[in-house]
Design a protein around this motif. Structure first.
Motif, PDB file in Angstrom:
ATOM      1  N   ASP B 121      54.065  51.858  27.339  1.00 31.04           N
ATOM      2  CA  ASP B 121      54.036  50.942  26.214  1.00 31.04           C
ATOM      3  C   ASP B 121      52.723  50.178  26.239  1.00 31.04           C
ATOM      4  O   ASP B 121      52.494  49.325  27.098  1.00 31.04           O
ATOM      5  CB  ASP B 121      55.224  49.982  26.336  1.00 31.04           C
ATOM      6  N   LEU B 122      51.834  50.500  25.290  1.00 28.71           N
ATOM      7  CA  LEU B 122      50.516  49.889  25.316  1.00 28.71           C
ATOM      8  C   LEU B 122      50.478  48.536  24.611  1.00 28.71           C
ATOM      9  O   LEU B 122      49.483  47.836  24.685  1.00 28.71           O
ATOM     10  CB  LEU B 122      49.496  50.825  24.647  1.00 28.71           C
ATOM     11  N   SER B 123      51.551  48.163  23.928  1.00 25.37           N
ATOM     12  CA  SER B 123      51.473  46.914  23.166  1.00 25.37           C
ATOM     13  C   SER B 123      51.505  45.703  24.077  1.00 25.37           C
ATOM     14  O   SER B 123      51.133  44.611  23.679  1.00 25.37           O
ATOM     15  CB  SER B 123      52.616  46.844  22.168  1.00 25.37           C
ATOM     16  N   VAL B 124      51.970  45.899  25.314  1.00 29.47           N
ATOM     17  CA  VAL B 124      52.025  44.743  26.223  1.00 29.47           C
ATOM     18  C   VAL B 124      50.827  44.687  27.149  1.00 29.47           C
ATOM     19  O   VAL B 124      50.781  43.884  28.067  1.00 29.47           O
ATOM     20  CB  VAL B 124      53.316  44.782  27.070  1.00 29.47           C
ATOM     21  N   PHE B 125      49.840  45.569  26.909  1.00 28.40           N
ATOM     22  CA  PHE B 125      48.691  45.624  27.789  1.00 28.40           C
ATOM     23  C   PHE B 125      47.902  44.328  27.689  1.00 28.40           C
ATOM     24  O   PHE B 125      47.559  43.876  26.601  1.00 28.40           O
ATOM     25  CB  PHE B 125      47.814  46.819  27.400  1.00 28.40           C
ATOM     26  N   GLY B 126      47.614  43.728  28.842  1.00 28.80           N
ATOM     27  CA  GLY B 126      46.754  42.548  28.849  1.00 28.80           C
ATOM     28  C   GLY B 126      47.468  41.245  28.636  1.00 28.80           C
ATOM     29  O   GLY B 126      46.863  40.186  28.752  1.00 28.80           O
ATOM     30  N   THR B 127      48.774  41.285  28.351  1.00 27.20           N
ATOM     31  CA  THR B 127      49.464  40.017  28.153  1.00 27.20           C
ATOM     32  C   THR B 127      49.710  39.337  29.489  1.00 27.20           C
ATOM     33  O   THR B 127      49.648  39.954  30.551  1.00 27.20           O
ATOM     34  CB  THR B 127      50.824  40.248  27.483  1.00 27.20           C
ATOM     35  N   VAL B 128      49.994  38.068  29.407  1.00 25.83           N
ATOM     36  CA  VAL B 128      50.229  37.294  30.628  1.00 25.83           C
ATOM     37  C   VAL B 128      51.379  37.873  31.412  1.00 25.83           C
ATOM     38  O   VAL B 128      51.318  38.018  32.642  1.00 25.83           O
ATOM     39  CB  VAL B 128      50.513  35.813  30.277  1.00 25.83           C
ATOM     40  N   GLN B 129      52.446  38.235  30.699  1.00 27.32           N
ATOM     41  CA  GLN B 129      53.615  38.720  31.426  1.00 27.32           C
ATOM     42  C   GLN B 129      53.315  40.016  32.151  1.00 27.32           C
ATOM     43  O   GLN B 129      53.727  40.210  33.295  1.00 27.32           O
ATOM     44  CB  GLN B 129      54.782  38.913  30.450  1.00 27.32           C
ATOM     45  N   ALA B 130      52.560  40.914  31.481  1.00 28.38           N
ATOM     46  CA  ALA B 130      52.246  42.186  32.143  1.00 28.38           C
ATOM     47  C   ALA B 130      51.462  41.938  33.420  1.00 28.38           C
ATOM     48  O   ALA B 130      51.727  42.533  34.463  1.00 28.38           O
ATOM     49  CB  ALA B 130      51.469  43.074  31.186  1.00 28.38           C
ATOM     50  N   ILE B 131      50.504  41.057  33.328  1.00 25.23           N
ATOM     51  CA  ILE B 131      49.690  40.789  34.516  1.00 25.23           C
ATOM     52  C   ILE B 131      50.532  40.122  35.595  1.00 25.23           C
ATOM     53  O   ILE B 131      50.442  40.461  36.783  1.00 25.23           O
ATOM     54  CB  ILE B 131      48.474  39.914  34.149  1.00 25.23           C
ATOM     55  N   ALA B 132      51.365  39.198  35.204  1.00 27.78           N
ATOM     56  CA  ALA B 132      52.173  38.502  36.202  1.00 27.78           C
ATOM     57  C   ALA B 132      53.087  39.474  36.925  1.00 27.78           C
ATOM     58  O   ALA B 132      53.199  39.454  38.150  1.00 27.78           O
ATOM     59  CB  ALA B 132      52.996  37.408  35.519  1.00 27.78           C
ATOM     60  N   VAL B 133      53.750  40.320  36.133  1.00 23.64           N
ATOM     61  CA  VAL B 133      54.652  41.277  36.770  1.00 23.64           C
ATOM     62  C   VAL B 133      53.875  42.191  37.711  1.00 23.64           C
ATOM     63  O   VAL B 133      54.272  42.438  38.847  1.00 23.64           O
ATOM     64  CB  VAL B 133      55.385  42.096  35.682  1.00 23.64           C
ATOM     65  N   GLY B 134      52.742  42.695  37.215  1.00 23.89           N
ATOM     66  CA  GLY B 134      51.966  43.600  38.070  1.00 23.89           C
ATOM     67  C   GLY B 134      51.509  42.931  39.334  1.00 23.89           C
ATOM     68  O   GLY B 134      51.565  43.507  40.430  1.00 23.89           O
ATOM     69  N   LEU B 135      51.063  41.675  39.196  1.00 22.57           N
ATOM     70  CA  LEU B 135      50.484  40.994  40.345  1.00 22.57           C
ATOM     71  C   LEU B 135      51.502  40.781  41.450  1.00 22.57           C
ATOM     72  O   LEU B 135      51.140  40.748  42.628  1.00 22.57           O
ATOM     73  CB  LEU B 135      49.958  39.632  39.884  1.00 22.57           C
ATOM     74  N   PHE B 136      52.767  40.662  41.109  1.00 23.92           N
ATOM     75  CA  PHE B 136      53.756  40.402  42.151  1.00 23.92           C
ATOM     76  C   PHE B 136      54.610  41.607  42.495  1.00 23.92           C
ATOM     77  O   PHE B 136      55.449  41.517  43.374  1.00 23.92           O
ATOM     78  CB  PHE B 136      54.658  39.228  41.744  1.00 23.92           C
ATOM     79  N   THR B 137      54.410  42.718  41.812  1.00 23.21           N
ATOM     80  CA  THR B 137      55.142  43.919  42.221  1.00 23.21           C
ATOM     81  C   THR B 137      54.186  45.004  42.700  1.00 23.21           C
ATOM     82  O   THR B 137      54.056  45.264  43.874  1.00 23.21           O
ATOM     83  CB  THR B 137      56.000  44.474  41.070  1.00 23.21           C
ATOM     84  N   THR B 138      53.512  45.630  41.728  1.00 18.33           N
ATOM     85  CA  THR B 138      52.647  46.744  42.125  1.00 18.33           C
ATOM     86  C   THR B 138      51.470  46.273  42.959  1.00 18.33           C
ATOM     87  O   THR B 138      51.122  46.870  43.963  1.00 18.33           O
ATOM     88  CB  THR B 138      52.099  47.445  40.874  1.00 18.33           C
ATOM     89  N   TYR B 139      50.830  45.186  42.524  1.00 20.61           N
ATOM     90  CA  TYR B 139      49.586  44.764  43.159  1.00 20.61           C
ATOM     91  C   TYR B 139      49.810  43.640  44.148  1.00 20.61           C
ATOM     92  O   TYR B 139      48.918  42.827  44.388  1.00 20.61           O
ATOM     93  CB  TYR B 139      48.590  44.340  42.075  1.00 20.61           C
TER      94      TYR B 139
END
Lengths: 480, 168, 497
Positions: B121-139
């Motif tokens: 889903d590219l519509s959420v790319f770059g949003t705060v939530q996407a980054i937050a989730v990534g930062l605490f799970t994948t990254y």
């Protein structure tokens, strides 16, 4: 286990002697060297002639990932060299003056060098051979540099090491090349002798091996390190250095270069180039010896000339030539040791090494003159003394390969009396002139020379005692 | 439209970068660097990285550059000494840069970018939530490593800037 | 407001423990690192140095034990933290290597730091941070983690190089290292970004799956390889990107130089092997060509420049450049034989190189390092043990059997010839002859009779370092099989069994 003792005992002895007070160093060193000689002689006595394969062999896996084994063995080629090495080590340590500075370090380094040489002769795995080949350079370098004579021993030592290393490091490429290009991925000499890669690869590999051995022997034109190194080396070291280390190069030719590469043809055919170089060495060495005034350098160049005979015999590719070469290796070791000792003693007493500065010393040193003439005649190849049989067999072998080689090689036989007799006559005979020697030969020195002279007669009268054991060969590829 | 903005921002960035190294007065260099940061923020926005755009302006141009300006102001105005003349290096570097640009241009002709995976889903790319989730799970692992990195940098900064060397 | 994303946010304890056990050594060392900082804050001034040193040694020992334990009893490597780290044998090998290096460095620097009046606690903390960065680099399986490990190790070292605040040479070394290192990191990052653009992921095994041989036609990938290769070459101090090495080695305090010469090299090689051999196996012809050029240049430049040096630190710096060239041959050869040779050489290089630097470190005085040739004069009389050990280290670096230097080169060259790079091996051999000249030249003042009788004091820990390095340099050469086997096991995850 027996063969391991032959090299391990001097090495352990070396480690111990380096730390004991110098007073005991010489005698402990003699004891260790005698023990190693006893083991080597034992091996020689129970050696079986005519046996196919290596005797007393030991094989222990060392680096399984590369199929490198710790493999030792003796056969007809290496047996006498092992004995020669052990014997000359005893002579060399006995010849060391007690007044030498840091005597314990000197004796320790001599024993270490002897251990390395023994390993070279006994190794039947290429990597193990290489390890000993290079490792023996370390004590040789320190001996030349720290205990050398003359004004610039450090420079001579460095030249020697770098020159030799240039050859041996290229040989490392050859060692690896043998492993990679023979298809079986092994370093075992006996196996490698049965596999031969294509002639062009053989040419390249032969070139790198031959370069290393040619530098060590030394073979013309790679001999320029020799005069400096021999001039700088202290006499006890010279006994093993000239007596045994040069043989390591010739042994390498016989053990590795000839069997592993039966057809090294590329830009040229090595099987013809090397004998020609050997003949050149014979003539060149003799000519240079004639031109020398320094007695030590004269003997050094005569050594170059005699090594040429040995290489010529090896590359005659027949039994007489190669057996003659091995015999001559032993003979040359004995003769050159005696020559260097006598020359050192004469120059000690006269105060100079210049032969044109002294004359008529026989009047003051009759016993020395007597021994000197015997050794001189042996060096000339007088029948009845040891060198004759060896030179005769090598020239016979060379004749069978190509008469021209033997003809030109025989020129060396003619030139040898020129420089040897001129040396003897010039120094010993005629009206006394120049410095007056302090004394005649000491009893101890005479006793030291005695076994060498006796061997000259024994081998001269019965060379078959040695050659009979040379029929046992450990690997294929050599003429039987 | 987007292309025009890209070129304007790119030109700002390059001009600012050149200014950082060529101005003699430190304060002008720092201000050029601020221009570079702002230009980069615009470029981020063009790539739909909304969060990074804001953070770049707030943290980089706002906090870090302001700290730089404070330090320069504390040291007082100064002017760099006349630099040593570069003889041939400027010509050599110019040639090199031209060659490099030519090489890059030639290579860019055949570029194949990887297409995004199906079902993303590219519509959420770059949003705060996407980054937050990534930062605490994948990254999570790189995130924690970065904190150690900052800790070490802080220790180093304190050590290197102390006045009395034998104290603290 | 409904969430924009539906993401699985579960992270169970078992998952957490499994992930943590993969990076156990890194985590242990990080814990001790933080503890050391607290110790430094809490204790009074005169007790700080020793306590932090003890903490550092304990931390390294624990990390070493953890890695060794996982090697022997572990279930093997799995990817942790969504593929960003791993605890496979390759990572464990390097973790063991770096922990050993850390212990050696702390033991050596303890007396040096006191002699020169530097702050001991910060020093050890920085070394710990650098080792953490190296371990992260060894266990990284994503381009992001690789970069972070690289930066962590580099920043800690920039500061450590400038540790002697009163010496301008040290500050100059730090500044130079910072500028050049930052430049190199930028290259690496640019290359990584391009590779990401071409592959779509930063996880290295995934990149290997997604990029096959046809990608060699994609300019993004080629440019990425070239840029990353240049950056890696900077870090590993390979010519022609080695310009910073002599100045930085000369300016930095000696224990830092000793640490850097082995640690950064080993870490950078781990990085190269992970990213190139592990991540871009199908593009091997491209990066092998680049590395072959770099290796040839390093061997030639490093050996030739070392001949003219009068400073021992610079001489060893250039010798390090040449050694990097030899090791690159193993990387280029690849496969199990090549990579196991690389791992063996890095492990034994630690002992012989660190040992050589250790001897020079012990010559230092309170006013500064003494690394002229003349400072070695008469060492045979002043401290015979040190003279013998220095001879062992120099002869080992030169490649004389039966030392580890010889066997390392044998393994590397065999792998090189087997892989078809005979020309490179011949060049390496010729340059090795050249190298003997300057290694042996170092021994000339050591053994020449001299009138100097000033003793060279060595603390217990420094003596321990010297003895350990000396014995290892010979013992691991006389019997190289064990370490070579460990190298093979370490290389398996990358090269396949």
């Amino acid at each position: 286990m027996t063969l391991t003792v032959i090299w391990l005992l001097p090495l352990v002895g070396s480690g111990l002697i380096a730390f004991i007070p110098p007073r005991f160093a010489k005698w402990l060193g003699v004891v260790v060297a005698l023990a190693a000689l006893a083991v080597a002689a034992g091996v020689a006595f129970s050696f079986e002639p005519g046996y196919r394969g290596y005797q007393y062999s030991e094989a222990v896996p060392w680096i399984p990932q590369l199929r490198v084994f710790y493999r030792l063995g003796v056969d007809g080629i290496s047996l006498w060299l092992v004995v020669l090495n052990a014997f000359l080590t005893v002579v060399a340590i006995l010849a060391t003056p007690i007044a030498t500075r840091h005597l314990n370090r000197f004796v320790a380094l001599m024993l270490a060098m002897s251990a390395g040489l023994a390993g070279v002769f006994m190794a039947t795995d290429l990597v193990l051979f290489y390890v000993f080949w290079e490792a023996m350079l370390i004590p040789a370098y320190f001996l030349l540099w720290i205990f050398g004579e003359g004004d610039r021993p450090a420079r001579a030592a460095l030249k020697f090491v770098l020159y030799t290393l240039a050859g041996s490091l290229l040989m490392l490429v050859g060692v690896i090349g043998e492993y990679v290009f023979t298809g079986k991925q092994t370093f075992d000499l006996a196996t490698l002798a049965t596999l031969a890669p294509s002639p062009s690869i053989q040419f390249g590999l032969f070139s790198v091996f031959a370069l290393a051995f040619a530098i060590k022997t030394p073979l013309f034109p790679f001999h320029s390190w020799l005069p400096d190194a021999y001039a700088a080396a202290p006499t006890p070291m010279l006994i093993t250095f000239a007596g045994v280390m040069g043989k390591a190069g010739a042994y390498g030719f016989l053990r590795i270069a000839v069997p592993l590469f039966p057809e090294p043809v590329g830009w040229w055919d090595w099987r013809w180039v090397v004998p020609v170089l050997a003949v050149a060495a014979i003539i060149w060495g003799a000519l240079m010896a004639i031109a020398q005034r320094d007695m030590k350098l004269l003997v050094a160049y005569s050594s170059v000339s005699h090594m040429g005979f040995i290489v010529l015999g090896i590359f005659s590719y027949n039994v007489q030539g190669q057996q003659g070469a091995i015999l001559q290796m032993v003979n040359h070791g004995i003769i050159i040791s005696a020559l260097f000792l006598i020359v050192a003693w004469i120059s000690d007493r006269a105060g100079t090494r210049d032969r044109s500065a002294m004359a008529g010393l026989a009047a003051r040193m009759p016993v020395m003159a007597g021994v000197f003439i015997v050794v001189t005649l042996a060096a000339l190849g007088l029948p009845g003394l040891n060198s004759f049989a060896g030179e005769f067999m090598t020239l016979l072998g060379a004749w069978q390969r190509a008469p021209a080689l033997a003809l030109f090689g025989a020129i060396g036989l003619v030139l040898a009396p020129v420089y040897m007799l001129r040396l003897f006559q010039g120094v010993m005979q005629g009206p006394p002139a120049g410095p007056v020697p302090r004394s005649d030969i000491y009893i101890g020195q005479l006793l030291l020379l005695a076994p060498l002279v006796i061997l000259m007669f024994v081998i001269g009268l019965d060379p078959n005692a040695l050659t009979s054991l040379m029929t046992s060969l450990g690997q294929a590829g050599l003429a039987r | 439209m987007a292309i025009a903005i890209f070129f304007i921002a790119a030109a700002m960035a390059v001009a600012g970068a050149v200014g950082v190294v060529s101005f003699r007065e430190p304060i002008r260099s720092v201000l050029s660097l601020v221009v570079v940061m702002l230009a980069l923020a615009i470029l981020f926005l063009l790539l739909s990285a909304q969060f990074v755009f804001v953070v770049q302006i707030i943290v980089y141009a706002g906090a870090v550059m302001v700290l730089f300006l404070f330090v320069i102001a504390l040291f007082g105005p100064s002017r760099e000494l006349a630099r040593t003349r570069l003889r041939f290096q400027s010509w050599l570097s110019g040639l090199f840069v031209l060659a490099l640009l030519g090489l890059i241009w030639a290579m860019l002709q055949g570029v194949q970018y990887r297409q995004p995976d199906k079902g993303v889903d590219l519509s959420v790319f770059g949003t705060v939530q996407a980054i937050a989730v990534g930062l605490f799970t994948t990254y999570l692992y790189p995130f924690e490593l970065t904190s150690i990195l900052l800790l070490v940098a802080a220790i180093g900064a304190i050590y290197l800037s102390r006045k009395r060397i034998d104290d603290l | 407001m409904s969430p924009l994303l539906t993401v699985d946010l579960t992270y169970t304890w078992s998952q957490a423990l499994a992930d943590l056990s993969q990076i156990a050594a890194v985590a242990t060392l990080t814990g001790f690192f933080l503890f050391a900082i607290v110790v430094d804050l809490v204790l009074p001034k005169h007790r700080r140095g020793g306590a932090v040193a003890m903490t550092a040694v304990t931390g390294f020992a624990f990390a070493l034990a953890t890695a060794a334990y996982r090697w022997v009893y572990g279930q093997g490597g799995a990817s942790a933290y969504h593929g960003f780290a791993t605890g496979d044998n390759f990572a464990l090998f390097f973790e063991i290597l770096f922990a050993t290096l850390g212990i050696l460095t702390v033991a050596l620097s303890h007396s040096y730091v006191r002699k020169r009046g530097l702050l001991e606690s910060e020093f050890h903390i920085l070394i710990m941070a650098a080792v953490i960065g190296m371990m992260v680099l060894g266990s990284a399986t994503s381009l992001v983690t690789v970069f972070l490990g690289l930066e962590l190790l580099s920043i800690a070292l920039y500061i450590a190089c400038g540790f002697v605040r009163t010496e301008s040479r040290s500050q100059e070394a730090a500044a130079k290292y910072l500028l050049v290192g930052g430049f190199a990191s930028a290259f690496v990052l640019y290359g990584m970004a391009l590779i990401y653009g071409g592959a779509g992921t930063t996880v290295i095994p995934e990149i290997a799956k997604r990029l096959d041989a046809t990608s060699s036609g994609n300019p993004l990938i080629i440019l990425g390889i070239v840029l990353m290769g240049v950056g890696f070459a900077f870090k590993v101090s390979a010519a022609p990107f080695h310009m910073w090495t002599p100045d930085v080695y000369q300016g930095a305090p000696l224990p830092v130089t000793a640490f850097m010469s082995v640690g950064t090299k080993a870490a950078a090689f781990a990085m190269i092997v992970r990213v190139f051999s592990g991540g871009l196996p199908h593009l091997a012809p491209e990066w092998q060509a680049l590395l072959a050029f770099v290796a040839a240049t390093s061997m030639v430049v490093g050996n030739l420049m070392a001949i003219a040096q009068t400073s021992l630190k610079r001489l060893l710096a250039y010798s390090g450049v040449a050694q990097a060239g030899y090791i690159l041959i193993g990387v280029i050869a690849g496969g199990q034989s090549g990579l196991s040779a690389v791992l063996y050489y890095l492990f034994v290089y630690m002992f012989m190189n660190f040992g050589a630097f250790a001897v020079i470190t012990l010559l230092a005085g309170p006013e500064g390092d003494r690394d002229r040739f003349s400072d070695l004069e008469g060492l045979a009389r002043r401290n015979p043990v040190m003279a013998v050990l220095m001879s062992v280290f120099m002869l080992s670096l030169a490649g004389f059997p039966p030392s580890v230097g010889f066997f390392g080169k044998l393994f590397l060259f065999t792998a090189g010839v087997s892989a078809g790079y005979t020309w490179l091996v011949v060049l390496a051999v010729i340059m090795s002859v050249v190298s003997v000249f300057y290694y042996v030249r170092v021994l000339v003042p050591v053994w020449t009779a001299s009138a100097r009788t000033d003793r060279v004091p060595a603390s217990i820990s420094s003596q321990g370092v010297l003895w350990l390095s000396g014995v290892a340099s010979v013992a691991l050469g006389v019997y190289p099989t064990t370490v070579l086997l460990l190298g093979q096991l370490g290389a398996n995850p990358i090269s396949g069994p």
